[in-house]
Write a protein that holds these residues in place. Structure first.
Motif, mmCIF file in Angstrom:
data_model
loop_
_atom_site.group_PDB
_atom_site.id
_atom_site.type_symbol
_atom_site.label_atom_id
_atom_site.label_comp_id
_atom_site.label_asym_id
_atom_site.label_seq_id
_atom_site.Cartn_x
_atom_site.Cartn_y
_atom_site.Cartn_z
ATOM 1 N N LEU A 26 0.836 -1.199 0.000
ATOM 2 C CA LEU A 26 0.000 0.000 0.000
ATOM 3 C C LEU A 26 0.878 1.260 0.000
ATOM 4 C CD1 LEU A 26 -2.699 -1.262 2.526
ATOM 5 C CD2 LEU A 26 -2.754 -1.366 0.040
ATOM 6 N N ASN A 27 0.597 2.213 0.894
ATOM 7 C CA ASN A 27 1.378 3.449 0.997
ATOM 8 C C ASN A 27 2.522 3.357 2.009
ATOM 9 O OD1 ASN A 27 -1.109 6.097 0.503
ATOM 10 N ND2 ASN A 27 0.073 4.931 -0.953
ATOM 11 N N ALA A 28 2.743 2.183 2.558
ATOM 12 C CA ALA A 28 3.632 2.042 3.708
ATOM 13 C C ALA A 28 5.078 1.803 3.290
ATOM 14 C CB ALA A 28 3.137 0.928 4.620
ATOM 15 N N VAL A 29 5.759 2.847 2.845
ATOM 16 C CA VAL A 29 7.156 2.718 2.427
ATOM 17 C C VAL A 29 8.005 2.158 3.555
ATOM 18 C CG1 VAL A 29 9.193 4.008 1.720
ATOM 19 C CG2 VAL A 29 6.997 4.530 0.694
ATOM 20 N N TYR A 30 7.719 2.547 4.783
ATOM 21 C CA TYR A 30 8.495 2.112 5.935
ATOM 22 C C TYR A 30 8.374 0.615 6.179
ATOM 23 C CZ TYR A 30 3.927 2.345 8.170
ATOM 24 O OH TYR A 30 2.601 2.167 8.477
ATOM 25 N N CYS A 31 7.392 -0.033 5.552
ATOM 26 C CA CYS A 31 7.220 -1.484 5.698
ATOM 27 C C CYS A 31 7.837 -2.262 4.532
ATOM 28 C CB CYS A 31 5.733 -1.832 5.797
ATOM 29 S SG CYS A 31 4.978 -1.347 7.353
ATOM 30 N N GLY A 32 8.408 -1.558 3.560
ATOM 31 C CA GLY A 32 9.034 -2.230 2.433
ATOM 32 C C GLY A 32 10.428 -2.727 2.761
ATOM 33 N N ASP A 33 11.040 -3.382 1.792
ATOM 34 C CA ASP A 33 12.392 -3.921 1.925
ATOM 35 C C ASP A 33 13.374 -2.888 1.383
ATOM 36 O OD1 ASP A 33 14.711 -5.354 2.023
ATOM 37 O OD2 ASP A 33 14.036 -6.985 0.722
ATOM 38 N N ASP A 34 14.114 -2.273 2.287
ATOM 39 C CA ASP A 34 15.043 -1.183 1.963
ATOM 40 C C ASP A 34 16.323 -1.771 1.375
ATOM 41 O OD1 ASP A 34 15.831 1.419 1.879
ATOM 42 O OD2 ASP A 34 16.057 1.689 4.031
ATOM 43 N N MET A 35 16.312 -2.111 0.080
ATOM 44 C CA MET A 35 17.459 -2.783 -0.533
ATOM 45 C C MET A 35 18.654 -1.854 -0.685
ATOM 46 S SD MET A 35 15.937 -5.411 -3.382
ATOM 47 C CE MET A 35 17.527 -6.243 -3.432
ATOM 48 N N VAL A 36 18.406 -0.643 -1.138
ATOM 49 C CA VAL A 36 19.462 0.370 -1.251
ATOM 50 C C VAL A 36 19.063 1.525 -0.348
ATOM 51 C CG1 VAL A 36 20.713 1.932 -2.783
ATOM 52 C CG2 VAL A 36 20.012 -0.335 -3.608
ATOM 53 N N GLU A 37 19.787 1.696 0.741
ATOM 54 C CA GLU A 37 19.409 2.680 1.735
ATOM 55 C C GLU A 37 19.527 4.110 1.195
ATOM 56 O OE1 GLU A 37 21.662 1.925 5.266
ATOM 57 O OE2 GLU A 37 20.631 0.050 5.689
#
Length: 212
Positions: free
Chosen positions: A127-138
């Protein structure tokens, strides 16, 4: 150094409270998608330098309560030193997304021999939850070098039509430059089966004397 992985540890209610400002307008109003988005993207050559299509949607992006990304507005480097405060885009239930932040003007817009530079890559965003995604490249803060002119920084949202995906891409910390240079958003999209960009926004920035 700050990383978005750290931000993901904050409670969910913090993100909800922040989003209230977008909804209620209790802070500065978030910019709306311009009616002439297509003309802006083409005039600024985001199309074709970074993407080939005019996305159907835009991304609302705020670096603070009073600092928004708004289709080519100019932001000072210190304003984008940390990851975005809040980000929103149109989505429906059960959708997943990939987010990229790239700089196509490396080392300069007139001579982009190192195009593109990858500043941020987050995959499997629900959804809109970027903070819940997988931060592959910080997140690495855009920081134009002195005497290189104005740079464009483009946020691209890609829709993952089949939900969670496996990505063949390096994992890069925010202390590392290697692997970010000479990135190609178009090649990444083709490799992973993305037919077009789903949403977009961009800003510009230029070197500023820290003492000014």
């Amino acid at each position: 150094m700050y990383s978005f992985t750290q931000a993901s540890r904050f409670p969910y209610f913090l993100f909800i409270l922040v989003n209230v400002d977008f909804i209620t307008g209790s802070s500065d109003e978030a910019p709306e998608c311009p009616a002439n988005m297509s003309e802006i993207l083409k005039a600024e050559k985001v199309i074709p330098d970074v993407i080939d299509n005019v996305p159907k949607h835009h991304i609302n992006i705020a670096y603070s309560l009073h600092c928004f990304v708004n289709f080519g507005n100019v932001l000072r480097p210190e304003k984008v030193a940390r990851p975005v405060y809040v980000m929103e885009w149109f989505c429906t239930q059960y959708q997943y997304f990939t987010l990229l932040l790239v700089g196509p003007d490396e080392p300069t817009r007139d001579s982009p021999t190192d195009r593109e530079f990858l500043y941020w890559l987050v995959v499997n965003v629900p959804l809109n939850a970027v903070y819940c995604g997988d931060d592959m490249v910080e997140y690495l803060p855009p920081a134009p070098k002195k005497d290189t002119g104005v740079h464009r920084y483009v946020y691209i949202m890609l829709h993952q039509p089949h939900g969670n995906m496996t990505f063949d891409a390096p994992r890069i910390k925010n202390t590392t430059l290697a692997g970010r240079e000479k990135w190609s958003s178009k090649a990444f999209m083709k490799k992973h089966g993305f037919e077009e960009a789903y949403a977009v926004n961009f800003f510009k920035s230029e070197w500023q004397d820290p003492q000014a």
